[in-house]
Design a protein around this motif. Sequence first.
Motif, PDB file in Angstrom:
ATOM      1  N   ASP A   4      26.991  36.948  43.311  1.00 47.87           N
ATOM      2  CA  ASP A   4      27.925  37.797  44.042  1.00 47.87           C
ATOM      3  C   ASP A   4      27.374  39.204  44.173  1.00 47.87           C
ATOM      4  O   ASP A   4      27.497  39.829  45.219  1.00 47.87           O
ATOM      5  CB  ASP A   4      29.285  37.836  43.339  1.00 47.87           C
ATOM      6  CG  ASP A   4      30.039  36.524  43.476  1.00 47.87           C
ATOM      7  OD1 ASP A   4      29.713  35.750  44.402  1.00 47.87           O
ATOM      8  OD2 ASP A   4      30.929  36.280  42.658  1.00 47.87           O
ATOM      9  N   SER A   5      26.762  39.714  43.124  1.00 47.33           N
ATOM     10  CA  SER A   5      26.165  41.045  43.155  1.00 47.33           C
ATOM     11  C   SER A   5      25.013  41.091  44.151  1.00 47.33           C
ATOM     12  O   SER A   5      24.883  42.037  44.926  1.00 47.33           O
ATOM     13  CB  SER A   5      25.673  41.430  41.757  1.00 47.33           C
ATOM     14  OG  SER A   5      24.978  42.652  41.793  1.00 47.33           O
ATOM     15  N   ASN A   8      26.450  40.960  47.702  1.00 49.33           N
ATOM     16  CA  ASN A   8      26.986  42.253  48.119  1.00 49.33           C
ATOM     17  C   ASN A   8      25.875  43.233  48.450  1.00 49.33           C
ATOM     18  O   ASN A   8      25.966  43.985  49.424  1.00 49.33           O
ATOM     19  CB  ASN A   8      27.901  42.834  47.035  1.00 49.33           C
ATOM     20  CG  ASN A   8      29.272  42.203  47.041  1.00 49.33           C
ATOM     21  OD1 ASN A   8      29.701  41.650  48.054  1.00 49.33           O
ATOM     22  ND2 ASN A   8      29.952  42.269  45.914  1.00 49.33           N
ATOM     23  N   LYS A  11      24.507  42.365  51.814  1.00 50.18           N
ATOM     24  CA  LYS A  11      25.418  42.780  52.876  1.00 50.18           C
ATOM     25  C   LYS A  11      25.270  44.256  53.182  1.00 50.18           C
ATOM     26  O   LYS A  11      25.184  44.646  54.349  1.00 50.18           O
ATOM     27  CB  LYS A  11      26.874  42.492  52.478  1.00 50.18           C
ATOM     28  CG  LYS A  11      27.287  41.065  52.656  1.00 50.18           C
ATOM     29  CD  LYS A  11      28.796  40.934  52.581  1.00 50.18           C
ATOM     30  CE  LYS A  11      29.207  40.648  51.157  1.00 50.18           C
ATOM     31  NZ  LYS A  11      30.628  40.354  51.016  1.00 50.18           N
ATOM     32  N   TYR A  12      25.219  45.078  52.145  1.00 52.07           N
ATOM     33  CA  TYR A  12      25.131  46.524  52.363  1.00 52.07           C
ATOM     34  C   TYR A  12      23.768  46.943  52.891  1.00 52.07           C
ATOM     35  O   TYR A  12      23.666  47.825  53.746  1.00 52.07           O
ATOM     36  CB  TYR A  12      25.500  47.283  51.092  1.00 52.07           C
ATOM     37  CG  TYR A  12      26.966  47.164  50.770  1.00 52.07           C
ATOM     38  CD1 TYR A  12      27.930  47.599  51.677  1.00 52.07           C
ATOM     39  CD2 TYR A  12      27.399  46.594  49.587  1.00 52.07           C
ATOM     40  CE1 TYR A  12      29.276  47.476  51.406  1.00 52.07           C
ATOM     41  CE2 TYR A  12      28.747  46.467  49.295  1.00 52.07           C
ATOM     42  CZ  TYR A  12      29.679  46.911  50.222  1.00 52.07           C
ATOM     43  OH  TYR A  12      31.013  46.776  49.950  1.00 52.07           O
TER      44      TYR A  12
END
Length: 120
Positions: A4-5, A8, A11-12
């Motif tokens: 998940d990290s 994310n 994505k950024y």
Amino acid sequence: MKSDSGSNTLKYVSLVTLTVQNALLGLSMRYARTREGDMFLSSTAVLMSEVVKLGTCLSIVYIQTGGLRQLFDTLRDIIIRQPVDTFKICVPSLLYIIQNNLLYVSASHLDAATYQVSEK
């Protein structure tokens, strides 16, 4: 949790990269169309960008299929043997080329801030 990290972060990083790329595209296009000196044809710039995209896509398909013969077989199967699907792709592609030419026209006639706001 760790994936998940990483997701994310990806994505950024993608968001920032696309934002910077989009801003630089508009500014560099504006600069190229308003500088002093010989002007290039916008249709030539659009054609060359499409040639680069074609080369990139063919390279990716070549790597994925594993050889030149497989590349041609894949292209024949997807493009030649599916003419309806090919035609369905050609119509938006033609509109995309017209849009890119119009972006160069707008970059020539609008100031940078107005161009960035009205671009999308």
